[in-house]
Design a protein around this motif. Structure first.
Motif, PDB file in Angstrom:
ATOM      1  N   SER A   2       0.830  -1.195   0.000  1.00  0.00           N
ATOM      2  CA  SER A   2       0.000   0.000   0.000  1.00  0.00           C
ATOM      3  C   SER A   2       0.868   1.249   0.000  1.00  0.00           C
ATOM      4  O   SER A   2       1.939   1.276   0.588  1.00  0.00           O
ATOM      5  N   ASP A   6      -2.851   5.424   0.490  1.00  0.00           N
ATOM      6  CA  ASP A   6      -3.811   4.336   0.729  1.00  0.00           C
ATOM      7  C   ASP A   6      -3.955   4.050   2.221  1.00  0.00           C
ATOM      8  O   ASP A   6      -5.063   3.861   2.727  1.00  0.00           O
ATOM      9  N   LYS A   9      -5.780   6.865   3.985  1.00  0.00           N
ATOM     10  CA  LYS A   9      -7.202   6.820   3.642  1.00  0.00           C
ATOM     11  C   LYS A   9      -7.923   5.751   4.472  1.00  0.00           C
ATOM     12  O   LYS A   9      -9.026   5.970   4.972  1.00  0.00           O
ATOM     13  N   LYS A  10      -7.294   4.590   4.644  1.00  0.00           N
ATOM     14  CA  LYS A  10      -7.891   3.519   5.446  1.00  0.00           C
ATOM     15  C   LYS A  10      -8.050   3.948   6.902  1.00  0.00           C
ATOM     16  O   LYS A  10      -9.058   3.640   7.540  1.00  0.00           O
ATOM     17  N   ALA A  49      -7.994  -0.890  10.818  1.00  0.00           N
ATOM     18  CA  ALA A  49      -8.092  -0.155   9.554  1.00  0.00           C
ATOM     19  C   ALA A  49      -7.796  -1.059   8.354  1.00  0.00           C
ATOM     20  O   ALA A  49      -7.700  -0.584   7.222  1.00  0.00           O
ATOM     21  N   GLU A  50      -7.627  -2.358   8.628  1.00  0.00           N
ATOM     22  CA  GLU A  50      -7.381  -3.363   7.595  1.00  0.00           C
ATOM     23  C   GLU A  50      -6.072  -3.149   6.846  1.00  0.00           C
ATOM     24  O   GLU A  50      -5.962  -3.362   5.645  1.00  0.00           O
TER      25      GLU A  50
END
Length: 89
Positions: A2, A6, A9-10, A49-50
């Motif tokens: 990522s 990215d 954003k998560k 947040a994965e």
């Protein structure tokens, strides 16, 4: 892997969709209630947040490195707020 964008954003999605305020998110991940986030507490936030387990350790270290202004290797609420303000821009 990522990109920084990215990942940020998560984190933003996690905080805005699961918590009423960034402070409530901070308090939720502050497991020991010391008003600071340790590396392991930041890893928990990243997991929620994965963010991939493979890179959580690296990212948590980079977040501390980038936002820990008092050098205690922890993220205080004021330091966390700076990070959230940056994410929100």
């Amino acid at each position: 892997m990522s990109t920084k964008g990215d990942i940020l954003k998560k984190i933003e999605i996690l905080i805005t969709t699961h918590f009423e305020t960034p402070k409530k998110a901070f308090d939720f991940f502050d497991d020991n209630g010391d008003q600071k986030l340790s590396k392991s507490e930041i890893k928990n936030l990243l997991q929620e947040a994965e963010i991939s387990g493979f890179i959580r350790g690296i990212i948590s270290s980079k977040l501390i490195e980038g936002y820990d202004k008092d050098g205690d290797q922890l993220i205080s609420w004021s330091e966390f707020r700076v990070a959230i303000d940056e994410i929100s821009q």
